[in-house]
Design an enzyme around this catalytic site. Sequence first.
Site, PDB file in Angstrom:
ATOM      1  N   THR A 121       0.861  -1.191   0.000  1.00  0.00           N
ATOM      2  CA  THR A 121       0.000   0.000   0.000  1.00  0.00           C
ATOM      3  C   THR A 121       0.894   1.236   0.000  1.00  0.00           C
ATOM      4  OG1 THR A 121      -1.620  -1.231   1.264  1.00  0.00           O
ATOM      5  CG2 THR A 121      -1.852   1.168   1.260  1.00  0.00           C
ATOM      6  N   LYS A 206      -6.747   1.332  -2.955  1.00  0.00           N
ATOM      7  CA  LYS A 206      -6.471   0.676  -1.680  1.00  0.00           C
ATOM      8  C   LYS A 206      -6.668   1.631  -0.497  1.00  0.00           C
ATOM      9  CE  LYS A 206      -5.189  -2.153   1.378  1.00  0.00           C
ATOM     10  NZ  LYS A 206      -4.099  -3.079   1.460  1.00  0.00           N
ATOM     11  N   ASN A 210      -9.686   1.568   2.457  1.00  0.00           N
ATOM     12  CA  ASN A 210      -9.429   1.529   3.901  1.00  0.00           C
ATOM     13  C   ASN A 210      -9.950   2.787   4.601  1.00  0.00           C
ATOM     14  OD1 ASN A 210      -8.473  -1.033   3.949  1.00  0.00           O
ATOM     15  ND2 ASN A 210      -6.320  -0.508   4.200  1.00  0.00           N
ATOM     16  N   PHE A 251     -19.135  -3.646   9.117  1.00  0.00           N
ATOM     17  CA  PHE A 251     -18.301  -2.526   9.584  1.00  0.00           C
ATOM     18  C   PHE A 251     -19.122  -1.450  10.281  1.00  0.00           C
ATOM     19  CE2 PHE A 251     -13.783  -2.933   8.754  1.00  0.00           C
ATOM     20  CZ  PHE A 251     -13.809  -4.227   8.249  1.00  0.00           C
ATOM     21  N   ALA A 254     -19.966  -0.977  16.734  1.00  0.00           N
ATOM     22  CA  ALA A 254     -19.363   0.018  17.629  1.00  0.00           C
ATOM     23  C   ALA A 254     -18.477  -0.702  18.632  1.00  0.00           C
ATOM     24  CB  ALA A 254     -20.464   0.788  18.348  1.00  0.00           C
ATOM     25  N   GLY A 259      -7.943  -0.945  14.906  1.00  0.00           N
ATOM     26  CA  GLY A 259      -6.494  -0.966  15.113  1.00  0.00           C
ATOM     27  C   GLY A 259      -5.859  -1.715  13.960  1.00  0.00           C
ATOM     28  N   CYS A 262      -3.049  -1.617   9.220  1.00  0.00           N
ATOM     29  CA  CYS A 262      -3.495  -0.982   7.971  1.00  0.00           C
ATOM     30  C   CYS A 262      -4.342   0.261   8.192  1.00  0.00           C
ATOM     31  CB  CYS A 262      -4.266  -1.987   7.120  1.00  0.00           C
ATOM     32  SG  CYS A 262      -3.216  -3.329   6.529  1.00  0.00           S
TER      33      CYS A 262
END
Length: 435
Positions: A121, A206, A210, A251, A254, A259, A262
């Site tokens: 990346t 990428k 993210n 995703f 909560a 962490g 990436c």
Amino acid sequence: MKLSVIGVGYLGAVHAATMASVGHDVVAVDSDEGRVAALASGTAPFVEPGFDGLLRQTLDSGRLHFTADYRDVAEAGLHFIAVGTPQRPDSHAADLTHVYAAVGSLLPHIRPGAVVAGKSTVPVGTASDLEGRVVRAGGVLAWNPEFLREGFAVRDTLKPDRIVYGLSADAGRAGVALARLDECYAPMLSSCPRLIMDFATAELIKVAANAFLATKISFINAVSQVCDAAGADVTLLAEAIGLDERIGRRFLRAGVGFGGGCLPKDIRAFRDRAADLGVGEALDFLADVDAVNDSQRTRAVRTVRDLLGGLAGRRIAVLGAAFKPDSDDVRTSPGLLIAAELEAGGASVAVTDPAAGPALEAHGGHAGEFVAGVQDAVVGADAVLLATEWEEYRRLDPAQLAGLVRRRVVFDGRNALDPARWKAAGWTYRGVGRR
Ligand code: UDX
């Protein structure tokens, strides 16, 4: 096909073994001789479901070799660069030292017409900067970002959602890279889309992916703060908004935040690069994404402190040092960062994790005292804090633990426990944004 993979971390080692498993001859190179020796003897240097078996099987097949000597890659027609790009110690930018070192070590050994495909990346613009060097060495550059998730790395490599080729603006070179990459990925291409584009777009995909994932997590975490203030339940809210297909349910968990190696560094590097390009303001919101993520940990510490009437002299058990379950990766671990904040407040902290013990030992200097099992970690504890939702933690018996702790106080930092069960066993339960 003969391939090489440069860098045998979480990404490179899995990519190398997976490519060997689909029939290619793979040489994997790394300058870390200890890591190379371990992998060559069939010992995985990290925890990744399915990897140990794949490693042994592909070593036994004779199609996978590990080496620290770049001369061993000379016959390969396709070389993957899979080295790390951590955050620089002095700024938010990505540290490209390993990428440039890997390319520099590789190029003297490639054969004419070999394709060098970057998987690391990198900030947008890196590939066009590298292309001249690769061409001068007789090779062709492509950018082929990797989207694998730790914990699912083997599955994601064998069955990717999509395969992206960033190709040269030079049609001849683009054609060579396209054909070589297609030959390599033939076993996967029947079941996933292949997207062809320029270098810059491939590099940006990428970090954009993210950044989007990190934003989604910080969004639900920000909403969880409102839920706490309003007496609402973020888990029900997330389920309900996630049923809208445009939003999606994934995703939206909560908790104590994201962490790993990436998401945290990629959002910072993306913003840093945008600023270099004169459009930093466009990504200013990523600073808020980062800040919300930090505040989730601070909030967890504050909640525990308030429940205990202070931290000084309290003993707290932190369950989970890996940044996510099914991994031993402790980079930017919410559990360890929380342990450090608890210690700074005067608590003594026992940290446990089913897999990360050896990684923590290698890491050194982490917060808290590492304790091998949950039972030992919680003995005499004034509070138990769940930081990583390992399956074995979800299934803990609150009635059994109740007999070991000093106070029955649990902070469920991943909303992974059943509040009713814990309360029935006499625990004071707090989740994240959960009534
Ligand atoms: C990520 C991307 O998902 C992957 O596509 C990319 O190639 C590498 O970076 P990874 O770092 O392995 O993968 O972990 P991921 O599954 O994305 O989780 C990141 C962090 O977010 C973890 O700490 C996890 O606990 C947290 N998370 C995830 C949440 O807090 N809430 C969620 O709903 C999902």
